[in-house]
Design a protein around this motif. Structure first.
Motif, PDB file in Angstrom:
ATOM      1  N   LYS A 290      26.082  42.475 -21.941  1.00 43.45           N
ATOM      2  CA  LYS A 290      25.195  43.189 -21.021  1.00 43.45           C
ATOM      3  C   LYS A 290      23.953  42.388 -20.673  1.00 43.45           C
ATOM      4  CE  LYS A 290      26.614  47.577 -23.164  1.00 43.45           C
ATOM      5  NZ  LYS A 290      26.133  48.775 -23.883  1.00 43.45           N
ATOM      6  N   ALA A 291      23.777  41.215 -21.280  1.00 42.15           N
ATOM      7  CA  ALA A 291      22.582  40.412 -21.065  1.00 42.15           C
ATOM      8  C   ALA A 291      22.591  39.781 -19.679  1.00 42.15           C
ATOM      9  CB  ALA A 291      22.469  39.328 -22.146  1.00 42.15           C
ATOM     10  N   ASP A 292      21.395  39.481 -19.153  1.00 43.02           N
ATOM     11  CA  ASP A 292      21.260  38.765 -17.888  1.00 43.02           C
ATOM     12  C   ASP A 292      21.262  37.268 -18.100  1.00 43.02           C
ATOM     13  OD1 ASP A 292      21.036  41.005 -16.112  1.00 43.02           O
ATOM     14  OD2 ASP A 292      19.050  41.361 -16.938  1.00 43.02           O
ATOM     15  N   VAL A 293      20.724  36.835 -19.247  1.00 36.84           N
ATOM     16  CA  VAL A 293      20.634  35.420 -19.511  1.00 36.84           C
ATOM     17  C   VAL A 293      20.528  35.194 -21.015  1.00 36.84           C
ATOM     18  CG1 VAL A 293      18.108  35.372 -19.332  1.00 36.84           C
ATOM     19  CG2 VAL A 293      19.413  33.265 -18.911  1.00 36.84           C
ATOM     20  N   VAL A 294      21.022  34.034 -21.472  1.00 35.28           N
ATOM     21  CA  VAL A 294      20.855  33.604 -22.862  1.00 35.28           C
ATOM     22  C   VAL A 294      20.073  32.298 -22.825  1.00 35.28           C
ATOM     23  CG1 VAL A 294      21.986  32.805 -24.957  1.00 35.28           C
ATOM     24  CG2 VAL A 294      22.935  34.738 -23.688  1.00 35.28           C
ATOM     25  N   VAL A 295      18.884  32.317 -23.401  1.00 34.43           N
ATOM     26  CA  VAL A 295      18.022  31.139 -23.441  1.00 34.43           C
ATOM     27  C   VAL A 295      18.315  30.390 -24.730  1.00 34.43           C
ATOM     28  CG1 VAL A 295      15.633  30.289 -23.385  1.00 34.43           C
ATOM     29  CG2 VAL A 295      16.255  32.363 -22.122  1.00 34.43           C
ATOM     30  N   THR A 296      18.565  29.062 -24.635  1.00 36.22           N
ATOM     31  CA  THR A 296      18.960  28.291 -25.822  1.00 36.22           C
ATOM     32  C   THR A 296      18.004  27.128 -26.065  1.00 36.22           C
ATOM     33  OG1 THR A 296      20.397  26.769 -24.605  1.00 36.22           O
ATOM     34  CG2 THR A 296      21.365  28.852 -25.354  1.00 36.22           C
TER      35      THR A 296
END
Length: 382
Positions: A290-296
């Motif tokens: 459901k996330a919009d973005v994953v920051v790594t």
């Protein structure tokens, strides 16, 4: 056959001569095996003892204050009691030979006795009752236990009773009683020697004065004895307090066992926490799609962000490092969630937010730029 000798040094076998040998025993610390109670009682142990009615209480303190209250009240009301009794006795003996003995006169005599007792004895009994309750309350506080009322058949066991008869507590109580009798006897003797000069005067006095002087001497003697008993009672209270604390002491094994019962077995708690972490991880992984973005970071850290118009700021719905970070990125790619490498933002976000937290205001600009990039990317792909 060889001879055997038991010695207390070691378990080594020493050969002497042909067949004789000596078995020697190692000395060891018996405290490791007898569960010596050296630890102070825990609050739980004290609470359980209190529920059973086991508290530090001195019957000497209660007894002394009850006697003091009785004699002090008698000293204050002595004249009133004397006048009331003398008036009653005078009335009885002046009319006993003239009155007819009937049921009515006997009933009247009985009720007069009750009335006199009510006027003379009841005030003293009330004061004694109030002082007794107050002193016991000051010693143990408000306490009500039904366990002491339950029948205990071990108390009528003759073997147990014989053991209690020669126990340490019984010997201490015997020593206290002997010491108290000796001290009080000495003070009575000394008081009698001092008052010897006043005793012969009783012969030349009339009955009223003789009774008044006798009562005064008895009350003075009583207060002297009470003063001595009060000092002994204070020492007895501190002894009872010490003895009670000693009886509640615990061994190291008992403390460990109680800790396990109170806090739970460490192994069980560890397994529970492990299961809780597993459940939390599964729940978090279910939210990643459901996330919009994953920051790594890109390899060590991963933070999943979600933003909707109804939200005041983007929300962290997942985070992890190392293996968990890789797992988050894998789930995100499987569900076509954009993964953005941004080392400064990932390092700034990870230590200050937990799952369910909103992005802090100082990072709004950086997060907004990432989300804007994601939305443009999605728009081009669509």
């Amino acid at each position: 056959m060889g001879s055997f000798t038991v010695c207390t040094a070691s378990w080594r076998v020493l050969r002497r001569g042909n067949n004789s040998c000596c078995y020697k025993l190692n000395s060891f610390d018996l405290q490791l095996f007898n569960g010596e109670k050296t630890e102070e009682a825990t609050p739980k142990r004290k609470s359980e003892a209190r529920k059973k009615g086991q508290v530090a209480k001195s019957t000497e303190i209660s007894g002394v204050f009850v006697i003091l209250a009785a004699f002090f009240t008698l000293k204050l009301l002595g004249t009133t009691v004397y006048n009331e009794l003398s008036r009653y006795m005078t009335g009885i003996f002046s009319g006993i030979f003239t009155a007819d003995i009937t049921i009515q006169t006997v009933q009247l005599l009985f009720w007069n006795v009750i009335l006199v007792m009510f006027k003379t004895v009841l005030p003293i009994l009330l004061v004694i009752m109030v002082i007794s309750v107050f002193v016991n309350f000051m010693q143990v506080g408000a306490m009500f236990s039904t366990e002491v009322l339950m029948p205990n058949f071990s108390k009528i066991n003759p073997i147990t009773g014989f053991q209690r008869l020669f126990s340490k507590r019984s010997l201490v109580e015997l020593a206290k009683a002997i010491f108290k009798v000796c001290i009080i006897g000495y003070f009575i003797y000394r008081f009698a020697i001092v008052q010897t000069a006043d005793i012969p005067r009783l012969i030349s006095m009339d009955l009223t004065d003789s009774l008044r002087l006798t009562g005064s001497l008895i009350i003075d003697l009583a207060f002297n004895i009470i003063a001595v008993m009060l000092i002994l009672a204070v020492f007895d209270y501190f002894y009872q307090w010490w003895e009670h604390n000693e009886s509640l002491k615990m061994s190291k094994e008992e403390v460990k066992e109680e800790f396990k019962q109170t806090e739970g077995n460490p192994q069980i708690k560890s397994k529970i926490k492990e299961k809780q972490r597993a459940i939390a991880m599964r729940r978090m992984m279910q939210e990643i799609p459901k996330a919009d973005v994953v920051v790594t970071n890109p390899t060590h850290l991963a933070i999943a962000l979600k933003y909707e118009k109804r939200m005041s700021a983007p929300v962290v719905i997942g985070k992890g490092q190392d293996f968990l970070a890789e797992r988050i990125k894998q789930v995100a790619r499987e569900h076509k969630v954009v993964v953005v490498e941004n080392k400064p933002l990932a390092r700034a976000l990870y230590p200050v937010v937990d799952i369910g937290d909103v992005v802090p205001p100082e990072l709004y600009q950086a997060v907004a730029e990432v989300l804007a990039y994601v939305y443009r990317l999605k728009k081009r792909l669509s």
